[in-house]
Structure formats: structure tokens, C-alpha cells
Design an enzyme around this catalytic site. Structure first.
Site, PDB file in Angstrom:
ATOM      1  N   ASN A  93       0.860  -1.185   0.000  1.00  0.00           N
ATOM      2  CA  ASN A  93       0.000   0.000   0.000  1.00  0.00           C
ATOM      3  C   ASN A  93       0.897   1.235   0.000  1.00  0.00           C
ATOM      4  O   ASN A  93       1.520   1.550   1.009  1.00  0.00           O
ATOM      5  CB  ASN A  93      -0.888  -0.020   1.246  1.00  0.00           C
ATOM      6  N   TRP A  94       0.939   1.918  -1.140  1.00  0.00           N
ATOM      7  CA  TRP A  94       1.868   3.055  -1.259  1.00  0.00           C
ATOM      8  C   TRP A  94       1.309   4.321  -0.626  1.00  0.00           C
ATOM      9  O   TRP A  94       1.991   5.340  -0.586  1.00  0.00           O
ATOM     10  CB  TRP A  94       2.177   3.305  -2.739  1.00  0.00           C
ATOM     11  N   LYS A  95       0.061   4.282  -0.163  1.00  0.00           N
ATOM     12  CA  LYS A  95      -0.565   5.476   0.430  1.00  0.00           C
ATOM     13  C   LYS A  95      -0.391   6.656  -0.529  1.00  0.00           C
ATOM     14  O   LYS A  95      -0.442   6.461  -1.730  1.00  0.00           O
ATOM     15  CB  LYS A  95       0.035   5.765   1.813  1.00  0.00           C
ATOM     16  N   HIS A 152      -9.376   1.043   4.780  1.00  0.00           N
ATOM     17  CA  HIS A 152      -8.087   1.237   5.472  1.00  0.00           C
ATOM     18  C   HIS A 152      -8.307   2.148   6.682  1.00  0.00           C
ATOM     19  O   HIS A 152      -9.113   3.076   6.632  1.00  0.00           O
ATOM     20  CB  HIS A 152      -7.068   1.843   4.510  1.00  0.00           C
ATOM     21  N   GLU A 161      -6.692   4.527   7.825  1.00  0.00           N
ATOM     22  CA  GLU A 161      -6.508   5.969   7.551  1.00  0.00           C
ATOM     23  C   GLU A 161      -7.775   6.555   6.929  1.00  0.00           C
ATOM     24  O   GLU A 161      -8.127   7.704   7.186  1.00  0.00           O
ATOM     25  CB  GLU A 161      -5.265   6.180   6.671  1.00  0.00           C
ATOM     26  N   GLU A 191      -5.327  -5.242  10.519  1.00  0.00           N
ATOM     27  CA  GLU A 191      -4.318  -4.202  10.726  1.00  0.00           C
ATOM     28  C   GLU A 191      -4.615  -3.480  12.041  1.00  0.00           C
ATOM     29  O   GLU A 191      -5.405  -2.523  12.054  1.00  0.00           O
ATOM     30  CB  GLU A 191      -4.355  -3.190   9.582  1.00  0.00           C
ATOM     31  N   GLY A 198       2.297   2.197  10.709  1.00  0.00           N
ATOM     32  CA  GLY A 198       3.206   3.328  10.554  1.00  0.00           C
ATOM     33  C   GLY A 198       3.872   3.754  11.850  1.00  0.00           C
ATOM     34  O   GLY A 198       4.470   4.825  11.922  1.00  0.00           O
ATOM     35  N   SER A 258       3.399  -2.241  10.300  1.00  0.00           N
ATOM     36  CA  SER A 258       4.857  -2.182  10.452  1.00  0.00           C
ATOM     37  C   SER A 258       5.558  -3.496  10.087  1.00  0.00           C
ATOM     38  O   SER A 258       6.515  -3.905  10.748  1.00  0.00           O
ATOM     39  CB  SER A 258       5.231  -1.734  11.873  1.00  0.00           C
ATOM     40  N   GLY A 291       2.764  -1.222   4.323  1.00  0.00           N
ATOM     41  CA  GLY A 291       2.729   0.199   3.987  1.00  0.00           C
ATOM     42  C   GLY A 291       4.137   0.721   3.741  1.00  0.00           C
ATOM     43  O   GLY A 291       4.701   0.546   2.659  1.00  0.00           O
ATOM     44  N   GLY A 292       4.726   1.344   4.768  1.00  0.00           N
ATOM     45  CA  GLY A 292       6.020   2.015   4.624  1.00  0.00           C
ATOM     46  C   GLY A 292       7.087   1.178   3.929  1.00  0.00           C
ATOM     47  O   GLY A 292       7.772   1.674   3.019  1.00  0.00           O
TER      48      GLY A 292
END
Ligand code: PEP
Length: 232
Positions: free
Chosen positions: A6-8, A90, A92, A156, A162, A192, A213-214
Site C-alpha cells: 500500500n503506497w498510500k 483502510h 486511515e 491491521e 506506521g 509495520s 505500507g512504509g
């Protein structure tokens, strides 16, 4: 095993192209790999990954086919672009953009109906976990979803996204087993995930992959996580 990145809100078309060209060079047989760029980079990712086994998914999708919904994108528009799936719900989106269980369900249903593959995210906040509400939250979030061959759930825990904090492999396993009792679909872990912790998390019996993600933004760490999935 499925590893989704997930590149956000990172990587416009130029950076997405560079990443996809690099990803093509990696031998990733034995794991299903999905990248989820922001909307503007979906087209270039689809083009550059055509002919590979790597799929491209969006980070959200609206439930209507078209209409006066400024800022939204429909499943048929994604299909037209050659996009394979979409993330819905998600944390976010839930925390920052008012997404509710009901809107998540509408998005998931419409996407599945249109033939997209769906990654539906669920998970508790830190406070909810401390209050012993994890199972209740998961039960509520999952109650609006229906099992489908094209649906996977991503567990998640919000406190792990994150933050560098990761659920222990036992915590992930317990939550995944609980999700599977409620909904018989594969369950990805997210929060993470990094090359250093991927093998242990992916080694749990009910962990069917990861939503990253990151660490998915860096080609070396993303492909290292994919390789950990191949070997687990
Ligand atoms: C995510 O965005 O779904 C996620 C799990 O992020 P991170 O890996 O950075 O915690």
C-alpha cells in the site's frame, strides 16, 4: 501467500514507473504480489507490469458506477484501466476521512460485483485493545462483509500502522484465527511489517500474507518481504 504494498499518498507516475520497472527484474515465483499505487499512478503501473504476475490495485473505490461524487473513482473506471482490485476500509480512511462500516461494506460489495478483487481492512485502536474490545471491534467491522472468492481481509491493528510497533506473532495469530471464525476468507497481517519481522509473522498458521505500507515503498525491502513469503 499474498503480499500487497500500500503506497498510500506516495509515488506519482514517475516514481511509480521506476519502482515497477525495478520490480519486473525480480524473480518472485511462489508468492502473489500486488502493488497499490495512488490513483494517478495506477495507469503507468498497469502498463509496466502487464505480462507479469504482479497485480495492481487501487487504495479505495466508490460504490456508484458514476455520478456527482467529487473526488471518487468507480469500480468500472478502475476496470477500464486494467486495475485488478482495491483496498477498502483502510484505517486511515476510517480515521481521517469518515469512512464507516456501512460505507466500507458498500464499497466492498460494489467492487466485488464489478469483478474486482477486494482487500478489506479491519483492526482495533490501541485504546480498544487496552479495554479488551479487540474481538468486539473485529466482530462489528466484519459483520458487514460477506465471504467471497475475491475477498481477503487485512487485519491491521491501528496502533501498529506506521508506528514501528508490530503485533507479536501470537497476537496476530489469535486475531487471524478469530477473523476466520467469523468470515471464511484469507487474512493478511498489516502493521509495520518489515524484512526483519516478516518471516516470523508470515510463519503463523492463519497468516496468509501481508499488507505492507512504509516498507513497500522501497524496492529492496518490499522484495525481501516477498521472498520471506515464498519461504514461509
Ligand atoms: C498500511 O498502510 O496498511 C500499513 C500496514 O502501513 P505500515 O506497514 O507502514 O504500518
Amino acid at each position: 501467500m499474498l503480499i500487497a504494498g500500500n503506497w498510500k499518498m506516495y509515488k506519482g507516475p514517475a516514481a511509480a514507473a521506476e519502482f515497477c520497472l525495478g520490480l519486473r527484474e525480480h524473480e518472485l515465483d511462489g508468492v502473489d504480489v500486488v502493488v497499490c499505487p495512488p490513483f494517478v499512478s495506477l495507469g503507468v503501473a498497469v502498463q509496466l507490469l502487464a505480462g507479469t504476475e504482479i497485480a495492481v490495485a487501487a487504495q479505495n473505490v466508490h460504490w456508484e458506477d458514476e455520478g456527482a461524487y467529487t473526488g471518487e473513482i468507480s469500480a468500472s473506471m478502475l476496470r477500464e484501466l486494467g486495475v485488478y482490485g482495491a483496498i477498502v476500509g483502510h484505517s486511515e480512511r476510517r480515521q481521517l476521512f469518515g469512512e464507516t462500516d456501512e460505507t466500507v461494506a458498500r464499497r466492498a460489495d460494489a467492487a466485488l460485483e464489478a469483478g474486482l478483487f477486494v482487500i478489506a481492512c479491519v483492526g482495533e485502536t490501541e485504546q480498544e485493545r487496552e479495554r479488551g474490545e479487540t474481538e468486539g471491534v473485529l466482530r462489528r467491522q466484519l459483520s458487514v462483509l460477506k465471504a467471497d472468492d475475491n475477498l481477503v481481509v487485512a487485519y491491521e491493528p491501528v496502533w501498529a500502522i506506521g508506528t514501528g510497533k508490530t503485533a507479536t506473532p501470537d497476537m496476530a495469530q489469535d486475531a487471524h484465527a478469530f477473523v476466520k471464525v467469523l468470515l471464511d476468507v484469507p487474512v493478511l497481517y498489516g502493521g509495520s511489517v518489515k524484512p526483519e519481522n516478516a518471516a516470523e509473522l508470515l510463519g503463523q498458521p492463519d497468516v496468509d500474507g501481508a499488507l505492507v505500507g512504509g516498507a513497500s515503498l522501497d524496492l529492496d525491502s518490499f522484495t525481501a518481504i516477498c521472498r520471506a513469503a515464498i519461504h514461509s
